[in-house]
Design an enzyme around this catalytic site. Sequence first.
Site, PDB file in Angstrom:
ATOM      1  N   ASP A 209      48.653  39.643  39.250  1.00  0.00           N
ATOM      2  CA  ASP A 209      47.232  39.657  38.932  1.00  0.00           C
ATOM      3  C   ASP A 209      46.751  38.217  38.785  1.00  0.00           C
ATOM      4  O   ASP A 209      47.519  37.276  38.990  1.00  0.00           O
ATOM      5  CB  ASP A 209      46.948  40.449  37.652  1.00  0.00           C
ATOM      6  CG  ASP A 209      45.571  41.118  37.670  1.00  0.00           C
ATOM      7  OD1 ASP A 209      44.606  40.489  38.136  1.00  0.00           O
ATOM      8  OD2 ASP A 209      45.455  42.262  37.205  1.00  0.00           O
ATOM      9  N   GLY A 233      48.041  35.611  41.515  1.00  0.00           N
ATOM     10  CA  GLY A 233      47.511  35.582  42.865  1.00  0.00           C
ATOM     11  C   GLY A 233      46.309  36.489  43.030  1.00  0.00           C
ATOM     12  O   GLY A 233      45.885  37.170  42.099  1.00  0.00           O
ATOM     13  N   ASP A 234      45.782  36.481  44.243  1.00  0.00           N
ATOM     14  CA  ASP A 234      44.581  37.225  44.620  1.00  0.00           C
ATOM     15  C   ASP A 234      44.974  38.282  45.642  1.00  0.00           C
ATOM     16  O   ASP A 234      45.447  37.961  46.731  1.00  0.00           O
ATOM     17  CB  ASP A 234      43.568  36.242  45.226  1.00  0.00           C
ATOM     18  CG  ASP A 234      42.285  36.906  45.697  1.00  0.00           C
ATOM     19  OD1 ASP A 234      42.188  38.147  45.631  1.00  0.00           O
ATOM     20  OD2 ASP A 234      41.375  36.176  46.137  1.00  0.00           O
ATOM     21  N   PHE A 235      44.779  39.548  45.305  1.00  0.00           N
ATOM     22  CA  PHE A 235      45.242  40.609  46.214  1.00  0.00           C
ATOM     23  C   PHE A 235      44.431  40.694  47.498  1.00  0.00           C
ATOM     24  O   PHE A 235      44.791  41.426  48.407  1.00  0.00           O
ATOM     25  CB  PHE A 235      45.328  41.972  45.531  1.00  0.00           C
ATOM     26  CG  PHE A 235      44.114  42.426  44.758  1.00  0.00           C
ATOM     27  CD1 PHE A 235      42.838  42.405  45.296  1.00  0.00           C
ATOM     28  CD2 PHE A 235      44.274  42.920  43.469  1.00  0.00           C
ATOM     29  CE1 PHE A 235      41.741  42.842  44.588  1.00  0.00           C
ATOM     30  CE2 PHE A 235      43.171  43.367  42.736  1.00  0.00           C
ATOM     31  CZ  PHE A 235      41.903  43.327  43.302  1.00  0.00           C
ATOM     32  N   HIS A 253      39.041  51.819  42.934  1.00  0.00           N
ATOM     33  CA  HIS A 253      37.737  52.361  42.520  1.00  0.00           C
ATOM     34  C   HIS A 253      36.738  51.261  42.148  1.00  0.00           C
ATOM     35  O   HIS A 253      35.548  51.535  42.007  1.00  0.00           O
ATOM     36  CB  HIS A 253      37.909  53.378  41.396  1.00  0.00           C
ATOM     37  CG  HIS A 253      38.078  52.812  40.022  1.00  0.00           C
ATOM     38  ND1 HIS A 253      37.838  53.539  38.887  1.00  0.00           N
ATOM     39  CD2 HIS A 253      38.488  51.582  39.594  1.00  0.00           C
ATOM     40  CE1 HIS A 253      38.072  52.802  37.817  1.00  0.00           C
ATOM     41  NE2 HIS A 253      38.466  51.606  38.220  1.00  0.00           N
TER      42      HIS A 253
END
Length: 343
Positions: A209, A233-235, A253
């Site tokens: 995350d 990190g950045d997904f 969502h």
Amino acid sequence: MATSPTRPEDEPGDLATRLMDQAMGHYFSAALRTAARLRIADRLAAGPRTPEQLAAATDTHAPHLRRVLRYLAASGIFREDASGAYQLTPIAHQLRTDVPHSLHPAVMMITDELFLRTSAGLTEAVRHGDAAFERLFGAPFFAHLQSDPAKRELFDNGMASLASPADDAVAAAYPFPATGTVVDVGGGRGGLLRAVLRHHPDLTGVLFDLAPPLAHHLLDTDDLKGRWRTQEGDFFASVPQGGDVYVLKHVLHDWPDDACRRILRTCRAAMADGSRLVVVDCVLPPGNAPHFGKTLDVTVLAIFDGRERNADEFAALLSAGGFRLTRVLPTAAFPSIVEAVAE
């Protein structure tokens, strides 16, 4: 609060009262926030107390406090006894700050101006087909949190609290493998990963995350020592490689379909053929029956321009991301488990 179908014995006056009661529901949220801010449930943990006693402990006005407590008691939050003292009910216990799975942080988040102001902008969101939050606050929700550490902490605390009752339910309901590595993508503080590792003592895990939630993760416990690591990190850019099961809990969502496809493709790029993806979100049922997912759906519509989905919508979304939906499993909590295989 869901409206029950019209009954034959309903009189027009009764229907009007029911409608007006629901229209004034924002006052219930305000009353609930008042009780949460004053830690009323904590103060009732040792036993019943009168409004005068509670007012003295909270430096508030006893007659006004009594009226707020009476309003909450009418919906099962607290209970007034014959002497006029108030006591905890089973649902009010969840407002205590010192109990497992406390919902106090979730209530404080949901009743904060971030959510209340946004709900007031719902009409404009429906009119324009976008998120009300950005129109009101001048930036997308997560960008706004980056500029306001206090609100970021409020959100992280609230989400951990809201998710907590579901973590054990998901860990128990899904047949995770006996061995291997679980990668929790966008896993926040790691409540679900902690529950999974405790249910399956030979698994290892990666909590992935952004930095703010990772700074307060929940994995550093004696029983999990040596079985986990965190990775920032950045997904949207990349996720850790080498996992056997990848988890997306309450991630999809938050986003519209095009952003979800990007997240799914990033996950797929890190996964071997046949690896499993576990999506934990509400799966909307057909028909008019009440379902918490329908409440969440309108909430994420206004805040993120996200959405809850039904099983067919999940299947189409997963297929576009390189996965095949294999099954949907219910849990003992409000979300379901959507399993998919990387193809």
